[in-house]
Design a protein around this motif. Sequence first.
Motif, PDB file in Angstrom:
ATOM      1  N   PHE A  83       0.860  -1.185   0.000  1.00 12.66           N
ATOM      2  CA  PHE A  83       0.000   0.000   0.000  1.00 12.66           C
ATOM      3  C   PHE A  83       0.894   1.233   0.000  1.00 12.66           C
ATOM      4  O   PHE A  83       2.023   1.200   0.498  1.00 12.66           O
ATOM      5  CB  PHE A  83      -0.912   0.044   1.235  1.00 12.66           C
ATOM      6  N   ASP A  84       0.364   2.336  -0.529  1.00 15.23           N
ATOM      7  CA  ASP A  84       1.141   3.573  -0.587  1.00 15.23           C
ATOM      8  C   ASP A  84       1.618   4.017   0.788  1.00 15.23           C
ATOM      9  O   ASP A  84       2.702   4.558   0.937  1.00 15.23           O
ATOM     10  CB  ASP A  84       0.308   4.684  -1.231  1.00 15.23           C
ATOM     11  N   ILE A 115       9.163   1.203  -8.682  1.00 12.78           N
ATOM     12  CA  ILE A 115       8.546   1.050  -7.372  1.00 12.78           C
ATOM     13  C   ILE A 115       7.044   1.122  -7.565  1.00 12.78           C
ATOM     14  O   ILE A 115       6.497   2.189  -7.890  1.00 12.78           O
ATOM     15  CB  ILE A 115       9.013   2.160  -6.406  1.00 12.78           C
ATOM     16  N   ARG A 116       6.348  -0.007  -7.420  1.00 13.56           N
ATOM     17  CA  ARG A 116       4.887  -0.068  -7.591  1.00 13.56           C
ATOM     18  C   ARG A 116       4.201   0.045  -6.240  1.00 13.56           C
ATOM     19  O   ARG A 116       4.615  -0.575  -5.271  1.00 13.56           O
ATOM     20  CB  ARG A 116       4.461  -1.401  -8.208  1.00 13.56           C
ATOM     21  N   ALA A 117       3.116   0.818  -6.204  1.00 13.93           N
ATOM     22  CA  ALA A 117       2.329   0.894  -4.969  1.00 13.93           C
ATOM     23  C   ALA A 117       0.872   1.177  -5.298  1.00 13.93           C
ATOM     24  O   ALA A 117       0.575   2.151  -5.998  1.00 13.93           O
ATOM     25  CB  ALA A 117       2.870   1.970  -4.036  1.00 13.93           C
ATOM     26  N   PRO A 118      -0.062   0.365  -4.808  1.00 14.34           N
ATOM     27  CA  PRO A 118      -1.476   0.730  -4.858  1.00 14.34           C
ATOM     28  C   PRO A 118      -1.681   1.996  -4.027  1.00 14.34           C
ATOM     29  O   PRO A 118      -1.170   2.087  -2.899  1.00 14.34           O
ATOM     30  CB  PRO A 118      -2.183  -0.475  -4.222  1.00 14.34           C
ATOM     31  N   GLY A 122     -11.005   5.395  -1.720  1.00 16.39           N
ATOM     32  CA  GLY A 122     -12.158   4.910  -2.460  1.00 16.39           C
ATOM     33  C   GLY A 122     -12.494   3.452  -2.270  1.00 16.39           C
ATOM     34  O   GLY A 122     -13.444   2.958  -2.884  1.00 16.39           O
ATOM     35  N   ILE A 123     -11.746   2.720  -1.413  1.00 16.64           N
ATOM     36  CA  ILE A 123     -12.069   1.298  -1.219  1.00 16.64           C
ATOM     37  C   ILE A 123     -12.393   0.997   0.244  1.00 16.64           C
ATOM     38  O   ILE A 123     -12.411  -0.162   0.648  1.00 16.64           O
ATOM     39  CB  ILE A 123     -10.950   0.372  -1.724  1.00 16.64           C
ATOM     40  N   ARG A 124     -12.646   2.041   1.038  1.00 10.83           N
ATOM     41  CA  ARG A 124     -13.032   1.865   2.444  1.00 10.83           C
ATOM     42  C   ARG A 124     -11.945   1.147   3.240  1.00 10.83           C
ATOM     43  O   ARG A 124     -12.218   0.265   4.051  1.00 10.83           O
ATOM     44  CB  ARG A 124     -14.346   1.089   2.552  1.00 10.83           C
ATOM     45  N   ALA A 125     -10.709   1.547   3.034  1.00 14.56           N
ATOM     46  CA  ALA A 125      -9.590   0.914   3.722  1.00 14.56           C
ATOM     47  C   ALA A 125      -9.276   1.648   5.028  1.00 14.56           C
ATOM     48  O   ALA A 125      -9.683   2.800   5.217  1.00 14.56           O
ATOM     49  CB  ALA A 125      -8.367   0.917   2.811  1.00 14.56           C
ATOM     50  N   PRO A 126      -8.531   1.035   5.932  1.00 13.33           N
ATOM     51  CA  PRO A 126      -8.169   1.695   7.188  1.00 13.33           C
ATOM     52  C   PRO A 126      -7.037   2.698   7.007  1.00 13.33           C
ATOM     53  O   PRO A 126      -6.535   2.901   5.889  1.00 13.33           O
ATOM     54  CB  PRO A 126      -7.735   0.531   8.084  1.00 13.33           C
ATOM     55  N   GLU A 127      -6.621   3.296   8.108  1.00 16.08           N
ATOM     56  CA  GLU A 127      -5.547   4.291   8.088  1.00 16.08           C
ATOM     57  C   GLU A 127      -4.279   3.705   7.467  1.00 16.08           C
ATOM     58  O   GLU A 127      -4.001   2.521   7.579  1.00 16.08           O
ATOM     59  CB  GLU A 127      -5.254   4.750   9.519  1.00 16.08           C
ATOM     60  N   HIS A 128      -3.515   4.572   6.789  1.00 15.95           N
ATOM     61  CA  HIS A 128      -2.274   4.219   6.098  1.00 15.95           C
ATOM     62  C   HIS A 128      -2.504   3.434   4.801  1.00 15.95           C
ATOM     63  O   HIS A 128      -1.550   2.984   4.180  1.00 15.95           O
ATOM     64  CB  HIS A 128      -1.320   3.417   6.993  1.00 15.95           C
ATOM     65  N   HIS A 129      -3.750   3.269   4.391  1.00 22.26           N
ATOM     66  CA  HIS A 129      -4.034   2.500   3.190  1.00 22.26           C
ATOM     67  C   HIS A 129      -4.709   3.338   2.100  1.00 22.26           C
ATOM     68  O   HIS A 129      -5.074   2.800   1.061  1.00 22.26           O
ATOM     69  CB  HIS A 129      -4.949   1.315   3.510  1.00 22.26           C
ATOM     70  N   SER A 130      -4.906   4.636   2.323  1.00 22.80           N
ATOM     71  CA  SER A 130      -5.728   5.420   1.396  1.00 22.80           C
ATOM     72  C   SER A 130      -5.128   6.765   1.030  1.00 22.80           C
ATOM     73  O   SER A 130      -5.804   7.596   0.448  1.00 22.80           O
ATOM     74  CB  SER A 130      -7.121   5.646   2.016  1.00 22.80           C
TER      75      SER A 130
END
Length: 326
Positions: A83-84, A115-118, A122-130
């Motif tokens: 994750f980013d 360096i690839r990172a999603p 917009g996907i209802r993810a928790p902290e540090h994932h959006s």
Amino acid sequence: MTALTMVEAIRDAMARAMEEDPDVVVLGEDVGHDGGVFRATEGLVERFGEERVIDTPLSEALLAGLAVGLGAQRMRPVVEFQFDGFLYPAIDQLVNHAGRLRNRTRGRLSCPIVIRAPYGGGIRAPEHHSESPETFYAHMPGIRTVIPSTPRRAYGLMLAAIRDPDPVVFLEPKRLYRAVREEVPDDGEALPLDQCFKVRDGTDVTLVGWGASLARILEAADLLAGEGIEAGVIDVATLKPLDAGTILDAVRRSGRCVIAHEAPRSYGPAAEIAALLAGEGLFSLLAPVERVTGFDVPVPLPRLEDHYLPDAERIAAAARRLMGYR
């Protein structure tokens, strides 16, 4: 041609690059038999083996350092960060080594890493994932920052990034991973880096964006078309180096510009593009440049996420305000 999602197009591009060049390797956390957290590397270990599709320990700093070392030895590693928000421990290696290697060695060495990172919300993810941290990487000398907006562009830009002799941060909008399908020929044809894509012509206002925001921009352009407002649309695609010419040419035609992105407003990429227009396109402008962005707060948890992310109505409303200037 096959209709692919973005995540499938990215996987096909990596597979094509690995078939063409034995120096291309894929590494990251769970990229092997699990196929990555979003399954972007699914099936690659079966095709290319564990020496070229490498599961690594849970250490982002190690991942980045390993990539720099491999790149300096003329390998072409493609590294997945899950994750980013997990990229931040890698910034030391990116800033101090990957981006400086060509300059430090006076061109004797380069660092052809991807360096690839999603990334993004917009996907209802928790902290540090959006988060949308593209400004960090665009600010680093010596590093390209690339963000696809469609499956076809993801395929072509990924191939170009892998083939490039210098480091590329490739941010993949995860809410687009499986949002749409598009015909994508697996023909090995790369798309040019450092170039914006003109998606739609329009003479009244120019809408500029990248990644997942581009879908919202196109929705806004449709809303405006129903009101008789012709909106041109520019997909920036490579955020750094920025293709200033395409943006300036479009705004010279329309005289008005709205820039939209998920990243926070202050010191964001929209501010840089607005400064470009003020410095080099001032006499073409019929109205102030509008920015429609995320807010200067951490990305909220799911209940408030839709209020944070720019949507079509916010973008269209900014364009309507500009049409009030004559």
